[in-house]
Every structure is written in structure tokens, then in C-alpha cells.
Enzyme design. Structure first.
Site, mmCIF file in Angstrom:
data_model
loop_
_atom_site.group_PDB
_atom_site.id
_atom_site.type_symbol
_atom_site.label_atom_id
_atom_site.label_comp_id
_atom_site.label_asym_id
_atom_site.label_seq_id
_atom_site.Cartn_x
_atom_site.Cartn_y
_atom_site.Cartn_z
ATOM 1 N N ASP A 1 0.858 -0.993 0.096
ATOM 2 C CA ASP A 1 0.045 0.091 0.058
ATOM 3 C C ASP A 1 0.930 1.247 0.110
ATOM 4 O OD1 ASP A 1 -2.276 1.570 0.095
ATOM 5 O OD2 ASP A 1 -2.145 1.610 2.028
ATOM 6 N N ASP B 1 -0.405 4.981 0.986
ATOM 7 C CA ASP B 1 -0.340 5.779 2.068
ATOM 8 C C ASP B 1 -0.564 4.799 3.523
ATOM 9 O OD1 ASP B 1 -1.330 8.499 1.220
ATOM 10 O OD2 ASP B 1 -2.417 7.398 0.052
ATOM 11 N N LYS C 1 -9.242 -2.709 -3.219
ATOM 12 C CA LYS C 1 -9.191 -3.636 -1.860
ATOM 13 C C LYS C 1 -10.481 -3.530 -0.900
ATOM 14 C CE LYS C 1 -5.661 -1.317 -0.934
ATOM 15 N NZ LYS C 1 -4.508 -0.691 -0.256
ATOM 16 N N ASP D 1 -1.270 -1.147 5.976
ATOM 17 C CA ASP D 1 -1.321 -0.516 7.451
ATOM 18 C C ASP D 1 -2.752 -0.861 7.781
ATOM 19 O OD1 ASP D 1 -2.490 1.286 5.440
ATOM 20 O OD2 ASP D 1 -2.583 2.772 7.100
#
Length: 262
Positions: free
Chosen positions: A8, A10, A179, A204
Site C-alpha cells: 500500500d 499511504d 481492496k 497498514d
């Protein structure tokens, strides 16, 4: 084992417009060792070229071809379902460009699909048009289900929140491509010629990154540099393969990221 990395953006590499410490060394090690990697994002606003420029400003050099967005995944899905179709789009250049590149015509006249993406300027008129087209039979697609997005001033309504509005008005649920749909992972792996058994996903968020990686058959690494905390991990009935503080913990061991055989 030679690993392929999906990650990912961010919360893993950057936070807002700032580099997460160690992310530059981590990507540098992947490039130096020739390790294949792709950066994923559910954000459909920007094109890969725009995202590359954004990452360069933080000090990260990621080629355009190593960036995979929910807009690109959505375009790939639509191309497989109905080649050279038509769509009414609520979104920005990241989405419209991806659809134009697969030969789609963007129209508000009897489109095959209504495609909803993220934008910072949702128009009541555009949403009304989308509702009416879905009522008239257009198939409803959304790039991702994220209800909110981050900003310096706090949360912003995102694709999932606007999709809920359209669903409430029409009674029609969208098909989400991004996602946590593992389809986004599988298309990214297929694009790299990778296989799930020797690929891993770094994210995250447990509810998008980890679950989609797990359902795509990949190993998963959760970083605590973004949304998740050590305590929040325990709330879920599934677990990542590995939990680390940040990608800085992988520097020096990208070839063998797991401390024990998994």
C-alpha cells in the site's frame, strides 16, 4: 525464496505528503536487488504519472509501471467483462484516463455502467444523474469501498460513502473492484507475472490490505506506521503473517522478511 512485493502507499511509504522514515532505504534495497514490487492504492483520483510525481516530492522514486490504482484495476475488470463499452463516470482524471485507455466511451446516454470513483468535488447533479442511470438499468461499479479519506483538516467523504447514498436511492449495491476485493491483488500479480505463493502484501489496514492479501493467497505484513495499532490487530479473527513497526524494519532482510519459516 525470491519474493515479489506488493505494498500500500499511504501509511506504508508516505503519510499525507511526508515520507515515512526508512521507506526510501526499503525501496532502494528492492531496486538494488532487482526485487519486483508494485505500489497499490485505492485512491482513484490520480493517474500513475501524477502519483509518481507526488512520491518524487517526498523523496521516493517509483516508476509509473510500478503503480497500480483502483482506477486501473476497475478499467482492467471492465475490459474483461465488456470490451469497448460505455460508462457514466463520477470521478477524476485517474479514472477517466484509465477508462479511455481501454477504449471506453464516457457518456450519460444509456451507458453500460455507472462507474463511481473518488473526487474532492462531488457534484449533486452528477450523483443525481448516476442515480437515474442506475434506475434505468446501468450496472453499478465502484472503484473501492473506503467511506472516508484523510486530509490535513480531517476526514473527507470518499467513494464508499457516496456509493451508500446511491444505493439508498436505488436499492442497487455496487460491485467494488478495489481492496478488500482480492481481485485487485490478483490483477497486480498477473501484471508482474508473479504467483501468490511467493508474493507478499504490506499494508497498514487489517480490513483492506491484510484481508485482501490473505484472500489472494499471499503472505501479509502489517505495519503500524499508519491506521492500525498493536491493540487493533487483536480485534480481527484473522492475523497477518508478520507485524512490524514500519518498512524500515525490513531494510537488510528484504530477501528473507520472515524471522521463521511460514
Amino acid at each position: 525464496m525470491s519474493w515479489t512485493y506488493l505494498m500500500d502507499m499511504d501509511g506504508v511509504l508516505v503519510r499525507e505528503e511526508h515520507l515515512i522514515p526508512g521507506a526510501d532505504a526499503f525501496l532502494g534495497e528492492l531496486r538494488a536487488t532487482g526485487t519486483p514490487f508494485t505500489v497499490l492504492t485505492n485512491n482513484s483520483i490520480r493517474t500513475p504519472r501524477d502519483l509518481r510525481a507526488r512520491l518524487l516530492r517526498t523523496g521516493l522514486d517509483v516508476p509509473e509501471e510500478s503503480i497500480w490504482t483502483s482506477a486501473l484495476a476497475t478499467a482492467r475488470f471492465l475490459e474483461s467483462q465488456r470490451p469497448e463499452g460505455t460508462a457514466y463516470v463520477v470521478g477524476e482524471s485517474g479514472l477517466t484516463t484509465a477508462l479511455h485507455e481501454i477504449g471506453y466511451v464516457i457518456t450519460d446516454s444509456d451507458p453500460d455502467y455507472v462507474v463511481l470513483g473518488e473526487t474532492r468535488t462531488y457534484s449533486f447533479e452528477a450523483i443525481t444523474t448516476a442515480i437515474r442511470l442506475v434506475e434505468q438499468g446501468a450496472r453499478f461499479i465502484a472503484t473501492n469501498p473506503d467511506a472516508t479519506g484523510p486530509s490535513t483538516g480531517g476526514s473527507l467523504p470518499a467513494t464508499g460513502a457516496v456509493a451508500a447514498l446511491i444505493t439508498r436511492a436505488t436499492g442497487r449495491e455496487p460491485y467494488y473492484v478495489g481492496k478488500p476485493n482480492p481481485l485487485m491483488m490478483r490483477t497486480a500479480m498477473r501484471r508482474m507475472g508473479a504467483h501468490s505463493e511467493d508474493s507478499l502484501m504490506i499494508g497498514d489496514r487489517m480490513d483492506t490490505d491484510v484481508i485482501s492479501g490473505m484472500e489472494a493467497g499471499m503472505h501479509t505484513i502489517l505495519v503500524l506506521s499508519g491506521i492500525s495499532t498493536a491493540a487493533s490487530v487483536e480485534l480481527y479473527p484473522y492475523r497477518p503473517t508478520l507485524v512490524i513497526e514500519s518498512v524500515a524494519d525490513l531494510v537488510g532482510r528484504t530477501g528473507d522478511p520472515f524471522p521463521v519459516e511460514t
